[in-house]
Design an enzyme around this catalytic site. Structure first.
Site, PDB file in Angstrom:
ATOM      1  N   HIS A  74       1.115  -1.360   0.295  1.00  0.00           N
ATOM      2  CA  HIS A  74      -0.310  -0.004  -0.066  1.00  0.00           C
ATOM      3  C   HIS A  74       0.894   1.267   0.231  1.00  0.00           C
ATOM      4  O   HIS A  74       0.191   2.344  -0.598  1.00  0.00           O
ATOM      5  CB  HIS A  74      -1.397   0.106   1.054  1.00  0.00           C
ATOM      6  CG  HIS A  74      -1.711   1.270   1.773  1.00  0.00           C
ATOM      7  ND1 HIS A  74      -3.138   1.213   1.185  1.00  0.00           N
ATOM      8  CD2 HIS A  74      -0.911   2.487   2.141  1.00  0.00           C
ATOM      9  CE1 HIS A  74      -3.834   2.632   1.491  1.00  0.00           C
ATOM     10  NE2 HIS A  74      -2.632   3.494   2.088  1.00  0.00           N
ATOM     11  N   GLU A  75       1.961   1.348   1.069  1.00  0.00           N
ATOM     12  CA  GLU A  75       2.807   2.777   1.275  1.00  0.00           C
ATOM     13  C   GLU A  75       4.013   2.611  -0.376  1.00  0.00           C
ATOM     14  O   GLU A  75       3.702   4.051  -0.384  1.00  0.00           O
ATOM     15  CB  GLU A  75       4.200   2.252   2.358  1.00  0.00           C
ATOM     16  CG  GLU A  75       3.228   2.774   3.464  1.00  0.00           C
ATOM     17  CD  GLU A  75       1.783   3.773   3.686  1.00  0.00           C
ATOM     18  OE1 GLU A  75       2.358   4.349   3.406  1.00  0.00           O
ATOM     19  OE2 GLU A  75       0.709   3.523   4.367  1.00  0.00           O
TER      20      GLU A  75
END
Length: 353
Positions: free
Chosen positions: A175-176
């Protein structure tokens, strides 16, 4: 599922960053003009012209003339301040952000699994491995930061590392990493730097007004004190509105996009669903300011319904619902065992006690 539209999304963020950079000095000049306009409304503009050594642009001596004259007289200084601030943000954004969160860099020897997970994700997309940091807190959260390969970084809390299993941690890291790929971090850094600058200027003005008010109070000029306090209130209101305008540049869609990017990288929506459910139990990192907190994977919603209109993150429940549409079913799987375990547990202690 393929991550549709990431190239277009990245291009839009690049354009948005450029627009914000161009808009920043304009906003500062507007703040300066509004302040002098209200100074003219509550005092004699001609006296203010004399006090600040400014010439009149319109020759009318009105509050509007005072505002335009201040902008005309000081625009080179404002542009110079904006340019210096942008350069500081460019070269020191990583140090500023990590100092604000208390993040400490870690090596591969200290966190081998963390490094291996990020490295594998980067290899799958041909990316350079970002720097890795850890914030020592029981809270569960993570954020990506940086504006280029020199400063790209992923930071996780120690609470997150302790609470998530390998698949869940990989989903959060993916996600990051998607935030970095989509240039979300660049937009966030630009807005944080600009909001910080506006806050710095309004606080500086407040101190000046306090000094002026104290001097006038000693001179028994109560009317002047009221005028200065009104100007201070106007300055704060304008600064707050400008901060909200900049916050609107941050789209909530970035979290949905990053969630989809995580699924695309890991092919495991269940892992991200279960990770988000765990994170939602304790995401708050109280020592971090609200401006920096908007970079996190989860930011607690505002307490008031009206204030929630300006929240930078969509509710976790909505994000999970979207992930379930992408093929995830972790919510039911996690809730059922948890309910069964709660009903059958003979004592409150866990298996590790």
């Amino acid at each position: 599922m393929a991550l549709l539209g990431l190239t277009t999304y990245r291009q839009n963020n690049n354009i948005k960053s450029a627009v914000l950079l161009a808009l920043f000095p304009v906003l500062l000049l507007a703040l300066l003009g509004f302040i002098f306009f209200f100074v003219g409304e509550f005092s004699d503009p001609r006296e203010t012209f004399y006090s600040f050594g400014m010439g009149s642009v319109l020759g009318t001596g009105t509050p509007l003339d005072l505002a335009l004259s201040a902008i005309y007289a000081w625009w080179p200084i404002v542009i110079g301040i904006a340019a210096v601030w942008v350069l500081i943000g460019y070269f020191f954004n990583d140090a500023i952000i990590h100092s604000a969160t208390g993040a400490v860099s870690v090596t591969r020897e200290e966190q081998p699994e963390l490094y291996n997970l990020v490295e594998n994700l980067c290899i799958s997309r041909g990316l350079r491995v970002p720097k890795l940091y850890i914030v020592d807190t029981d809270a569960m959260n993570a954020y990506a930061s940086g504006i280029d390969e020199r400063s790209y970084a992923i930071t996780v809390t120690s609470g997150l590392l302790a609470a998530l299993d390998r698949d869940e941690l990989e989903a959060v890291l993916a996600h990051e990493l998607t935030h970095i790929m989509g240039r979300d971090t660049r937009v966030l850094i630009v807005t944080i730097v600009f909001v910080g600058m506006i806050s710095f200027l309004t606080q500086g003005l407040w101190r000046i007004i306090q000094i002026q008010s104290f001097s006038r109070r000693r001179g028994r000029d109560s009317g002047g004190v009221i005028v200065f306090m009104l100007i201070a209130a106007v300055a704060f209101a304008i600064g707050y509105v400008l901060a909200l305008v900049l916050r609107f540049a941050i789209s909530r869609r970035r979290e949905y996009q990053a969630d989809a990017g995580s699924v695309d990288l890991t092919k495991n929506p269940d892992a991200l669903i279960s990770a988000l459910m765990k994170i939602s139990q304790n995401p708050d990192v109280p020592h971090v300011s609200s401006e920096v907190r908007q970079m996190f994977i989860e930011a607690p919603p505002s307490s008031f319904a009206l204030a929630q209109l300006f929240d930078t993150h969509p509710p976790i429940a909505k994000r999970i619902a979207v992930l379930e549409q992408l093929g995830g079913h972790a919510r039911d799987k996690l809730m059922a065992p948890a309910s069964a375990a709660a009903s059958s547990a003979p004592h409150p202690e866990g298996p590790w006690d």
